[in-house]
Structures are given as C-alpha cells and as structure tokens.
Design a protein around this motif. Structure first.
Motif, PDB file in Angstrom:
ATOM      1  N   GLN A  45      34.372  15.572  46.691  1.00  0.00           N
ATOM      2  CA  GLN A  45      34.612  15.242  48.304  1.00  0.00           C
ATOM      3  C   GLN A  45      35.505  13.829  48.358  1.00  0.00           C
ATOM      4  N   GLN A  46      35.421  13.144  47.596  1.00  0.00           N
ATOM      5  CA  GLN A  46      36.184  11.882  47.435  1.00  0.00           C
ATOM      6  C   GLN A  46      37.465  12.182  47.187  1.00  0.00           C
ATOM      7  N   GLU A  47      37.837  13.119  46.235  1.00  0.00           N
ATOM      8  CA  GLU A  47      39.209  13.456  45.753  1.00  0.00           C
ATOM      9  C   GLU A  47      40.039  14.371  47.095  1.00  0.00           C
ATOM     10  N   LEU A  48      39.006  15.067  47.679  1.00  0.00           N
ATOM     11  CA  LEU A  48      39.392  16.120  48.947  1.00  0.00           C
ATOM     12  C   LEU A  48      39.967  14.856  50.110  1.00  0.00           C
ATOM     13  N   ALA A  49      39.109  13.937  50.308  1.00  0.00           N
ATOM     14  CA  ALA A  49      39.442  12.931  51.400  1.00  0.00           C
ATOM     15  C   ALA A  49      40.851  12.170  51.043  1.00  0.00           C
ATOM     16  N   LEU A  50      41.232  12.133  49.727  1.00  0.00           N
ATOM     17  CA  LEU A  50      42.322  11.314  49.247  1.00  0.00           C
ATOM     18  C   LEU A  50      43.577  12.262  49.252  1.00  0.00           C
ATOM     19  N   ALA A  51      43.427  13.617  48.945  1.00  0.00           N
ATOM     20  CA  ALA A  51      44.619  14.576  48.917  1.00  0.00           C
ATOM     21  C   ALA A  51      45.268  14.730  49.824  1.00  0.00           C
ATOM     22  N   THR A  52      46.597  14.871  49.505  1.00  0.00           N
ATOM     23  CA  THR A  52      47.803  14.875  50.578  1.00  0.00           C
ATOM     24  C   THR A  52      48.382  16.427  50.565  1.00  0.00           C
ATOM     25  N   GLU A  53      48.545  16.777  49.439  1.00  0.00           N
ATOM     26  CA  GLU A  53      49.369  18.019  48.972  1.00  0.00           C
ATOM     27  C   GLU A  53      48.276  19.201  49.430  1.00  0.00           C
ATOM     28  N   ASP A  54      49.012  20.317  49.968  1.00  0.00           N
ATOM     29  CA  ASP A  54      48.271  21.493  50.411  1.00  0.00           C
ATOM     30  C   ASP A  54      47.688  22.258  49.193  1.00  0.00           C
ATOM     31  N   ALA A  55      48.332  22.389  48.235  1.00  0.00           N
ATOM     32  CA  ALA A  55      47.946  22.808  46.835  1.00  0.00           C
ATOM     33  C   ALA A  55      46.872  22.105  46.151  1.00  0.00           C
ATOM     34  N   LYS A  56      46.944  20.728  46.104  1.00  0.00           N
ATOM     35  CA  LYS A  56      45.755  20.225  45.800  1.00  0.00           C
ATOM     36  C   LYS A  56      44.829  20.243  46.546  1.00  0.00           C
ATOM     37  N   ILE A  57      44.857  20.313  47.821  1.00  0.00           N
ATOM     38  CA  ILE A  57      43.793  20.477  48.647  1.00  0.00           C
ATOM     39  C   ILE A  57      43.187  21.745  48.693  1.00  0.00           C
ATOM     40  N   ALA A  58      43.782  22.691  48.494  1.00  0.00           N
ATOM     41  CA  ALA A  58      43.212  23.946  48.263  1.00  0.00           C
ATOM     42  C   ALA A  58      42.341  24.303  47.099  1.00  0.00           C
ATOM     43  N   ALA A  59      43.031  23.659  45.957  1.00  0.00           N
ATOM     44  CA  ALA A  59      42.185  23.530  44.711  1.00  0.00           C
ATOM     45  C   ALA A  59      41.038  22.882  44.555  1.00  0.00           C
ATOM     46  N   ILE A  60      40.983  21.736  45.266  1.00  0.00           N
ATOM     47  CA  ILE A  60      39.761  20.808  45.593  1.00  0.00           C
ATOM     48  C   ILE A  60      38.811  21.516  46.276  1.00  0.00           C
ATOM     49  N   LYS A  61      39.204  22.261  47.243  1.00  0.00           N
ATOM     50  CA  LYS A  61      38.235  22.910  48.082  1.00  0.00           C
ATOM     51  C   LYS A  61      37.680  24.144  47.503  1.00  0.00           C
ATOM     52  N   ARG A  62      38.345  24.782  46.788  1.00  0.00           N
ATOM     53  CA  ARG A  62      37.694  25.749  45.771  1.00  0.00           C
ATOM     54  C   ARG A  62      36.866  25.341  44.753  1.00  0.00           C
ATOM     55  N   ASP A  63      37.183  24.192  44.052  1.00  0.00           N
ATOM     56  CA  ASP A  63      35.971  23.803  43.410  1.00  0.00           C
ATOM     57  C   ASP A  63      34.837  23.269  43.883  1.00  0.00           C
ATOM     58  N   LEU A  64      34.961  22.516  45.225  1.00  0.00           N
ATOM     59  CA  LEU A  64      33.908  22.097  45.940  1.00  0.00           C
ATOM     60  C   LEU A  64      33.005  23.343  46.497  1.00  0.00           C
ATOM     61  N   ARG A  65      33.776  24.369  46.738  1.00  0.00           N
ATOM     62  CA  ARG A  65      32.799  25.592  47.195  1.00  0.00           C
ATOM     63  C   ARG A  65      32.038  25.874  46.104  1.00  0.00           C
ATOM     64  N   TYR A  66      32.522  26.180  44.708  1.00  0.00           N
ATOM     65  CA  TYR A  66      31.818  26.299  43.651  1.00  0.00           C
ATOM     66  C   TYR A  66      30.579  25.501  43.386  1.00  0.00           C
ATOM     67  N   TRP A  67      30.753  24.093  43.348  1.00  0.00           N
ATOM     68  CA  TRP A  67      29.779  23.243  43.043  1.00  0.00           C
ATOM     69  C   TRP A  67      28.772  23.217  44.186  1.00  0.00           C
ATOM     70  N   GLN A  68      29.045  23.125  45.354  1.00  0.00           N
ATOM     71  CA  GLN A  68      28.066  23.379  46.547  1.00  0.00           C
ATOM     72  C   GLN A  68      27.376  24.529  46.239  1.00  0.00           C
ATOM     73  N   ALA A  69      27.890  25.503  46.004  1.00  0.00           N
ATOM     74  CA  ALA A  69      26.995  26.770  45.798  1.00  0.00           C
ATOM     75  C   ALA A  69      26.004  26.650  44.707  1.00  0.00           C
ATOM     76  N   ARG A  70      26.296  25.895  43.519  1.00  0.00           N
ATOM     77  CA  ARG A  70      25.550  25.611  42.352  1.00  0.00           C
ATOM     78  C   ARG A  70      24.496  24.605  42.860  1.00  0.00           C
ATOM     79  N   GLN A  71      24.927  23.723  43.617  1.00  0.00           N
ATOM     80  CA  GLN A  71      23.847  22.559  44.061  1.00  0.00           C
ATOM     81  C   GLN A  71      22.911  23.558  44.890  1.00  0.00           C
ATOM     82  N   ILE A  72      23.139  24.018  45.803  1.00  0.00           N
ATOM     83  CA  ILE A  72      22.254  24.816  46.733  1.00  0.00           C
ATOM     84  C   ILE A  72      21.230  25.744  45.952  1.00  0.00           C
ATOM     85  N   THR A  73      22.179  26.668  44.987  1.00  0.00           N
ATOM     86  CA  THR A  73      21.066  27.542  44.169  1.00  0.00           C
ATOM     87  C   THR A  73      20.353  26.944  43.053  1.00  0.00           C
TER      88      THR A  73
END
Length: 158
Positions: A45-73
């Motif tokens: 979440q901190q990396e996402l707030a600081l990211a400026t490149e579209d490719a980097k933002i997309a990669a961080i969002k993908r990883d964040l979706r995985y880890w948030q799903a793992r946290q919820i389950t």
C-alpha cells in the motif's frame, strides 16, 4: 502492406501479466504468518501510494490483490500440542540417517531454504500425525524417516 514489414509496438511484445495463482485448499497460517501477510499488505500500500509509472502501479496492484485475498482468507491455526507432528511445529528428523528439521507452516510462509515447509508439501504430508520415535516410509524404504523431536516454539525462518 505485408505483415512481415509491419513494426510491432512495444506493448505488443510485452508478456501478458496474469494474476498471481492462489494455492488450492485452506489458507492455514501461523500467528507469525498472519503478521507477515499484514506487513506485506502495508508495504505494498505504501509502494502504491508512491508509484508513478503505470506498469509499476499495475504490478503493485496485482500483488496487493493477492495479499489482500490471502489476508481475508487466512485461518490462524490453534497452537500445536507438541504430542505429534502437526501444523505449527518444528519436526526434527533423521532422513536416511541425515539430520534435518522443518517448521510446518502455511503456503505463503513456507521457505524450504530457511527450514519451513508448507503443510501441503509431500514431506509434511508424510510426517503429519507422527510421534517421537516413529519410523516412516519414504520412497522404497520403509523406515527412511525417524521422528527425533517435536518442538512447539514459535517458528522463524532464516
């Protein structure tokens, strides 16, 4: 114009980015495993707030979706009793006469190089439920694994 003379754009040559695969079955975690997942979510979440490149933002969002799903389950497992090999213990073994020890943890916490394996790993499946002194089969050898000790102390990797 022939397709052979057409110049591909940079985007056409990029490999597609797929979602990270979620391991099948229950998402058992140790208390430490749940803490590590939480730390990973916060870091992303901190990396996402600081990211400026579209490719980097997309990669961080993908990883964040995985880890948030793992946290919820995540299903934190109760502390192990230490009477037998079970989730959350460190098992001290002799495998073909060679001393080994492995902490049995959840999928995301497992790091075999650091001495932790998933409870779904074949070795973990082979020793789950065993008690100190038990001899277990491995491959073609009936007594290839001997359970030497079972430790309930908090599992750490590294």
């Amino acid at each position: 114009m022939s397709v052979a003379f057409r110049r591909d754009s940079d985007e056409e040559r990029l490999e597609p980015k797929f979602e990270l695969p979620v391991p099948a079955g229950p998402n058992w975690v140790t208390a430490r495993g749940l803490e590590l997942i939480g730390e990973t979510v916060r870091r992303l979440q901190q990396e996402l707030a600081l990211a400026t490149e579209d490719a980097k933002i997309a990669a961080i969002k993908r990883d964040l979706r995985y880890w948030q799903a793992r946290q919820i389950t995540a299903e934190v497992q109760p502390p192990a009793s230490g009477d037998k090999v079970e989730f959350g213990v460190t098992a001290h073994l002799l495998i073909h006469g060679r001393s080994k020890h492995f902490g049995i943890v959840g999928d995301d916490e497992a790091d075999p190089a650091s001495g932790t394996i998933s409870f779904k790993a074949p070795l973990a499946q082979a020793i789950l439920g065993a008690e100190v002194g038990d001899l277990l089969p491995l491959g073609d050898t009936d007594d290839a694994i001997e359970i030497i000790a079972i430790e309930v102390a908090p599992i750490t990797s590294g």
